[in-house]
Design a protein around this motif. Structure first.
Motif, short mmCIF file in Angstrom:
data_model
loop_
_atom_site.label_atom_id
_atom_site.label_comp_id
_atom_site.label_asym_id
_atom_site.label_seq_id
_atom_site.Cartn_x
_atom_site.Cartn_y
_atom_site.Cartn_z
N THR A 3 6.82 26.36 -23.90
CA THR A 3 6.22 25.63 -22.74
C THR A 3 7.30 24.96 -21.81
O THR A 3 8.05 24.30 -22.52
CB THR A 3 4.95 24.63 -23.27
N ILE A 4 7.14 25.01 -20.58
CA ILE A 4 7.83 24.18 -19.59
C ILE A 4 6.95 23.30 -18.62
O ILE A 4 5.67 23.92 -18.49
CB ILE A 4 8.83 25.06 -18.74
N ASP A 31 1.53 21.99 -14.56
CA ASP A 31 2.35 21.75 -15.89
C ASP A 31 1.88 22.75 -17.11
O ASP A 31 0.85 23.48 -16.63
CB ASP A 31 1.62 20.22 -16.33
N LEU A 38 9.83 32.95 -23.19
CA LEU A 38 10.92 31.94 -22.84
C LEU A 38 11.29 31.46 -24.49
O LEU A 38 12.16 30.53 -24.48
CB LEU A 38 10.07 30.82 -22.17
N ILE A 106 12.14 23.49 -10.26
CA ILE A 106 11.92 22.92 -11.50
C ILE A 106 13.05 22.18 -11.58
O ILE A 106 14.07 22.58 -11.85
CB ILE A 106 11.84 23.97 -12.45
N ASN A 108 15.67 19.53 -13.86
CA ASN A 108 16.27 19.24 -15.40
C ASN A 108 15.63 18.04 -16.05
O ASN A 108 15.30 17.23 -15.36
CB ASN A 108 17.53 19.25 -15.05
N ASP A 109 15.30 18.08 -17.31
CA ASP A 109 14.84 17.06 -18.00
C ASP A 109 15.57 15.71 -17.80
O ASP A 109 14.94 14.60 -17.73
CB ASP A 109 14.70 17.13 -19.49
N LEU A 134 16.56 27.49 -19.74
CA LEU A 134 15.26 26.66 -19.59
C LEU A 134 15.89 25.21 -18.96
O LEU A 134 16.57 24.73 -19.64
CB LEU A 134 14.38 26.65 -20.79
N SER A 136 13.31 21.46 -18.06
CA SER A 136 12.08 21.08 -17.99
C SER A 136 11.06 21.31 -19.02
O SER A 136 10.09 21.75 -18.94
CB SER A 136 11.23 21.18 -16.80
N THR A 137 11.60 21.13 -20.38
CA THR A 137 10.91 21.50 -21.77
C THR A 137 10.34 20.28 -21.93
O THR A 137 9.63 20.27 -23.18
CB THR A 137 11.55 21.83 -22.61
N ASP A 139 7.71 16.87 -21.18
CA ASP A 139 6.60 16.56 -20.40
C ASP A 139 6.78 15.19 -19.64
O ASP A 139 6.44 14.42 -20.31
CB ASP A 139 5.14 16.70 -20.79
#
Length: 334
Positions: A3-4, A31, A38, A106, A108-109, A134, A136-137, A139
């Motif tokens: 999930t991203i 979201d 993925l 998107i 980066n976290d 990937l 943005s893993t 939330d």
């Protein structure tokens, strides 16, 4: 299934372009995009992803060739720059399903929680090998703490609708008796352009316990409610973490909402529709979500140094649980 999260949807993806809700080309935040494709830890052109349960194919993946920026609600700029494709600051994704073509930016976290007013792209490149790791893993959160219009706030005269309160009015607080309102911030959101993540959380009568609330209560998703744990400790938890409880839900059909922030000289616990909940919490994240003019007013109330250097845990009116921990215990709170 991977999930991203936190995909900023835009009308198109172009170099040297500014995207904002005011311009009409920043559409909101999507979201919970899921995909077994993925699971390998990469975006690959040709992968199938699910957006709201609808399958889309990744057609195009781009990365920054020169610097761009996110501009937050308080005017702060956060840059994104060319990076290795194993750890990009930002990924630009174009997807389609044969009927619709959609475009996403998107982050980066590492950016964490953001309230983005606009996004400015620099130059863009196609990613090498048609894939990228990937991002943005996690939330991350948009922290908007406020009451919805018609919420009854306890005052010496009884319950008063929040929209009828004025600066200087006394309001009952759990810890410090009646305190005067120092400032009020109002904000109206139209969900044709505003993020769905900001839709109110509705609490039915008795959903937090007998008489809590007395009448239906609506607050913003990050607005914290005071609850009691199984161990007997009182803690503040975000409203959105309580939707597993009977009678607590997201107002998904809401098209517009008027939110009101109440500001006192400190963080306070107040009574809203018979339920204990918080006033505006002057933490770093909350301050990013309000207009610059309002922030200047808050600096006059709390002091510039106080707002710039505060330790959130030291100024909170009660211990705070973050979303994931609160979700795990949502059904046990009383």
């Amino acid at each position: 299934m991977a999930t991203i999260f936190d995909l900023f949807e835009v009308t198109s993806i172009s170099e040297d372009t500014t995207y904002s809700t005011a311009a009409g080309n920043l559409l909101g935040v999507v979201d919970n995009v899921d995909s077994a494709d993925l699971n390998d830890g990469e975006f690959d052109e040709g992968d199938t992803i699910l957006i709201g349960g609808v399958p889309y194919t990744i057609d195009h993946i781009q990365e920054p060739f020169s610097s761009g920026r996110f501009t937050l609600g308080d005017g702060t700029d956060l840059s994104f720059n060319p990076q290795s494709e194993s750890n990009l600051d930002v990924i630009f994704l174009t997807v389609s399903n044969g009927t619709d073509v959609r475009h996403f930016i998107i982050p980066n976290d590492s950016y964490g929680d953001m309230d983005v007013a606009e996004i400015r792209t620099g130059g863009l490149n196609d990613v090498a090998g048609s894939d990228a790791t990937l991002v943005s893993t996690t939330d991350n959160e948009v922290n908007v703490v406020c009451f919805v219009a018609d919420t009854m706030i306890q005052t010496p005269a009884g319950g008063v609708p929040v929209e009828n309160l004025k600066i200087g009015d006394p309001v009952w607080t759990r810890d410090n008796g009646f305190q005067k309102i120092q400032y009020i911030i109002s904000r109206t959101l139209n969900f044709s352009i505003a993020s769905e993540k900001l839709k109110p959380i509705i609490f039915a009568p008795d959903s937090l316990g007998p008489g809590r609330p007395k009448q239906r209560l609506s607050v913003s998703p990050q607005h914290r409610m005071l609850v009691t744990t199984e161990a007997g400790d009182t803690v503040l938890v975000p409203a959105k973490a309580l939707t597993a409880r009977r009678g607590v839900r997201v107002a998904r059909g809401k098209r517009t909402v008027a939110y009101f922030h109440l500001v006192f000289s400190r963080h306070e616990i107040v009574l809203a529709n018979g339920t204990l909940t918080e006033s505006l919490f002057p933490g770093r994240l909350a301050l990013q979500t309000i207009p610059r003019k309002c922030r200047f007013e808050l600096e006059e109330i709390f002091g510039r140094d106080f707002l710039g250097e505060i330790d959130d845990s030291e100024i909170a009116a009660a211990p705070i649980l973050r979303v994931q921990e609160a979700k795990r215990h949502a059904l046990t709170f009383r």
